[in-house]
Scaffold this motif. Structure first.
Motif, PDB file in Angstrom:
ATOM      1  N   GLU A 149     -42.014  24.406 -45.264  1.00 31.65           N
ATOM      2  CA  GLU A 149     -42.527  23.386 -45.179  1.00 31.65           C
ATOM      3  C   GLU A 149     -41.952  22.731 -44.084  1.00 31.65           C
ATOM      4  O   GLU A 149     -40.691  21.885 -43.508  1.00 31.65           O
ATOM      5  CB  GLU A 149     -42.770  21.983 -46.560  1.00 31.65           C
ATOM      6  N   VAL A 150     -42.990  22.400 -42.796  1.00 36.25           N
ATOM      7  CA  VAL A 150     -42.400  22.142 -41.498  1.00 36.25           C
ATOM      8  C   VAL A 150     -43.896  20.401 -41.780  1.00 36.25           C
ATOM      9  O   VAL A 150     -44.334  20.694 -42.261  1.00 36.25           O
ATOM     10  CB  VAL A 150     -43.238  22.912 -40.869  1.00 36.25           C
ATOM     11  N   ASP A 151     -42.501  18.929 -41.276  1.00 32.81           N
ATOM     12  CA  ASP A 151     -43.509  17.955 -40.628  1.00 32.81           C
ATOM     13  C   ASP A 151     -43.591  17.476 -39.084  1.00 32.81           C
ATOM     14  O   ASP A 151     -42.411  17.932 -38.942  1.00 32.81           O
ATOM     15  CB  ASP A 151     -42.628  17.138 -41.144  1.00 32.81           C
ATOM     16  N   CYS A 152     -44.617  18.121 -39.172  1.00 34.07           N
ATOM     17  CA  CYS A 152     -44.696  17.675 -37.847  1.00 34.07           C
ATOM     18  C   CYS A 152     -46.058  16.099 -37.193  1.00 34.07           C
ATOM     19  O   CYS A 152     -46.430  15.699 -38.047  1.00 34.07           O
ATOM     20  CB  CYS A 152     -46.125  18.690 -37.359  1.00 34.07           C
ATOM     21  N   ARG A 153     -45.252  15.927 -36.356  1.00 30.78           N
ATOM     22  CA  ARG A 153     -45.794  14.436 -35.958  1.00 30.78           C
ATOM     23  C   ARG A 153     -46.122  14.285 -34.659  1.00 30.78           C
ATOM     24  O   ARG A 153     -45.679  14.836 -33.257  1.00 30.78           O
ATOM     25  CB  ARG A 153     -44.389  13.465 -35.926  1.00 30.78           C
ATOM     26  N   LEU A 154     -46.836  14.155 -34.788  1.00 29.21           N
ATOM     27  CA  LEU A 154     -47.985  14.150 -33.433  1.00 29.21           C
ATOM     28  C   LEU A 154     -48.412  12.784 -31.969  1.00 29.21           C
ATOM     29  O   LEU A 154     -48.795  11.772 -33.191  1.00 29.21           O
ATOM     30  CB  LEU A 154     -49.935  14.673 -33.526  1.00 29.21           C
ATOM     31  N   LEU A 155     -48.293  13.422 -30.991  1.00 31.54           N
ATOM     32  CA  LEU A 155     -48.775  11.818 -30.418  1.00 31.54           C
ATOM     33  C   LEU A 155     -50.195  11.556 -30.305  1.00 31.54           C
ATOM     34  O   LEU A 155     -50.849  12.809 -30.376  1.00 31.54           O
ATOM     35  CB  LEU A 155     -48.060  12.262 -28.907  1.00 31.54           C
ATOM     36  N   PRO A 156     -50.536  10.036 -29.853  1.00 28.59           N
ATOM     37  CA  PRO A 156     -51.548  10.291 -29.699  1.00 28.59           C
ATOM     38  C   PRO A 156     -52.122  11.017 -29.194  1.00 28.59           C
ATOM     39  O   PRO A 156     -51.302  11.632 -27.774  1.00 28.59           O
ATOM     40  CB  PRO A 156     -51.666   8.290 -29.294  1.00 28.59           C
ATOM     41  N   GLY A 157     -53.436  12.190 -28.666  1.00 26.12           N
ATOM     42  CA  GLY A 157     -54.105  12.369 -27.411  1.00 26.12           C
ATOM     43  C   GLY A 157     -53.863  14.066 -27.922  1.00 26.12           C
ATOM     44  O   GLY A 157     -53.983  15.386 -27.558  1.00 26.12           O
ATOM     45  N   THR A 158     -52.908  14.268 -28.688  1.00 19.15           N
ATOM     46  CA  THR A 158     -52.603  15.550 -29.752  1.00 19.15           C
ATOM     47  C   THR A 158     -53.466  15.912 -31.098  1.00 19.15           C
ATOM     48  O   THR A 158     -53.136  15.336 -31.523  1.00 19.15           O
ATOM     49  CB  THR A 158     -51.085  16.109 -30.193  1.00 19.15           C
ATOM     50  N   THR A 159     -54.215  16.854 -30.903  1.00 23.61           N
ATOM     51  CA  THR A 159     -54.668  16.804 -31.983  1.00 23.61           C
ATOM     52  C   THR A 159     -53.964  17.970 -33.199  1.00 23.61           C
ATOM     53  O   THR A 159     -53.744  18.240 -32.640  1.00 23.61           O
ATOM     54  CB  THR A 159     -56.046  18.516 -31.197  1.00 23.61           C
TER      55      THR A 159
END
Ligand SMILES: [Zn+2]
Length: 483
Positions: free
Chosen positions: A350-360
């Protein structure tokens, strides 16, 4: 405290006009309220021993608000998961309300390694200890302190704060304290945004994660949270081949899982959002040249400069900064295997990904699959398990300017600047209603305070002096934005 900067409303009653003994009394009440809140283990997820901690905390707050002559309400979308709200009226001439937002749930606190019981509210060496002291019952107590003062001013004018407009308040002030922030907000802010949106709908809001001083190279910065990253968690199922442990094979699912983790854990390229560009520029201008140069190099994507961050500031802040200039992937749960001599044919990561504003979300998933590579991706299925969109509020305009100006007024050496935070808050829910929500729980800390590590940490605690600083700041902000 100084005079109000020009351009700010003059109808307010600034904190400096309030007698010192009133603030001293308000501080004592704030501390007592914080102790009372910490002593209610409003743990999320609720355990068998405390299934209704959130509702008990909501009721405790409601009883306090009633003691001020206010008329609070509680919602409980799931039994035991209560949120509480109260509205203080303005005269309606100032526009939409101002929201004092907070959450009342806390993460669990295994007591073994604490030096004070996590639900004791003990005070020692100028600190108040307990789970929630910084995340975020301290801010709940600050917000209750503002509400208390406004209600007292209504009483002093012979008014009933439960129904009458508060003197010199042109907007309504909303206090909304939610359950379930620590586990996705489905039984808290997200539910409220759908079913009780008038509890959240406002021209602007203050919330956790910002407004807290950070000392770097001898300068006191006050990052104000104007954005937060989104999150997307994926469950990767890896298919190998079952077999006998005596005859190792390359498609052992545990071995494939190790390769998946190795490929995902590499830091990705730097991508600066407008907020982080502004943060790095403002910080570089404010700090000594040697440090400013490193920050400008980080902004250009220089890997050596990123490594140099660790010697420039506390590694705790360096870690946060690295996470704020890129999308991140953190493999956090791994499972495979049933017995030492059975080669596993299945594994999950299980992977926790954190997205910058602008990344869908689609772009994040595509990046994850790209990193797996054609060979590994063929053995993997990727499932999205939770998602929350990034959040952004304007780093300019009336409310932001008031936050920055008021901090500067109360701490003339302080340097306010906009920042993004790497984690998620209830701002995910207020954003769905279009409410600009700022991370702003004002605390002035000692230079060596390891505040970021207190979140969910052992011996979570907040400095009493920091709270003493914060209350008049938050009061002035409320008065200014609503004046
Ligand atoms: Zn929190």
């Amino acid at each position: 405290m100084t005079n109000a900067p020009t351009g700010l409303p003059s109808t307010r009653l600034p904190s400096s006009a309030i007698q010192p003994d009133v603030w001293a009394e308000a501080h004592d009440r704030l501390v007592a309220n914080l102790q009372g809140l910490i002593r209610i283990p409003s743990i999320n997820p609720p355990g068998a021993d405390a299934p209704d901690g959130e509702t008990r905390a909501a009721r405790w707050i409601a009883a306090y608000l009633e003691s001020l002559g206010l008329r609070p309400a509680i919602v409980e979308p799931v039994p035991g998961r209560g949120s509480v709200h109260v509205r203080l009226r303005g005269d309606g001439t100032g526009g939409d309300p101002f929201l004092l937002l907070s959450h009342l749930d806390v993460v669990p606190a295994p007591s073994g390694r604490w030096t004070h019981d996590p639900f004791s509210g003990d005070i020692a060496d100028g600190y108040l200890y307990g789970r929630g002291a910084v995340d975020m019952k301290g801010m709940v107590a600050l917000e209750l302190g503002v509400v208390t003062q406004l209600a007292a001013e209504a009483h002093a004018a012979g008014l009933d704060p439960g129904v009458d407009p508060i003197p010199r308040l042109r907007r309504d002030v909303l206090f909304t304290c939610t359950a379930d922030e620590e586990a996705g907000a489905a039984a808290g802010a997200a539910w409220i945004a759908t079913h009780q949106p008038d509890w959240l709908r406002a021209a602007g809001a203050v919330n956790e994660c910002g407004g807290v001083s950070v000392t770097v190279a001898g300068r006191r910065l006050y990052p104000i949270g104007v954005a937060e990253k989104g999150y997307a968690a994926y469950r990767i199922r890896i298919t190998g081949t079952w077999g006998h442990g005596s005859m190792p094979r390359g498609d052992n699912a545990a071995v494939l899982a190790a390769e998946v983790i190795t490929r995902l854990a590499v830091p990705g390229p730097v991508r600066l959002t407008p907020v982080m560009t502004r943060f790095l520029e403002a910080a570089a201008d404010a700090l000594p040249t040697s440090v400013g140069t490193i920050l400008r190099d980080v902004a250009r994507g220089d890997a050596d400069a990123e490594r140099a961050l660790d010697s420039m500031c506390d590694p705790m802040y360096a870690r946060a900064l690295r996470a704020l200039v890129r999308d991140t992937l953190s493999p956090d749960v791994v499972s495979a295997g049933i017995k030492y001599n059975v080669i596993p044919g299945d594994a999950t990561v299980e992977v926790d990904c954190r997205l910058l504003p602008g990344t869908t979300e689609a772009a994040m998933r595509a990046e994850l699959v790209r990193r797996l590579g054609v060979d590994l991706a063929a053995a993997c299925s990727v499932e999205l398990t939770v998602f929350g969109a990034p959040v952004e509020a304007p780093a300019e305009g009336e409310l932001y300017d008031i936050l920055a100006a008021t901090l500067r007024e109360h701490d003339p050496e302080g340097i306010p600047l906009p920042v993004m935070v790497p984690f998620a808050t209830d701002a995910k829910a207020t954003q769905t209603l279009g409410v600009p929500t700022y991370g702003f729980s004002p605390l002035r800390l000692e230079p060596d305070e390891r505040f970021l590590e207190r979140f969910h940490g052992v011996d979570e605690r907040v400095s009493l002096d920091a709270l003493r600083f914060g209350l008049p700041v938050l009061y002035d902000i409320t008065r200014r934005f609503c004046g």
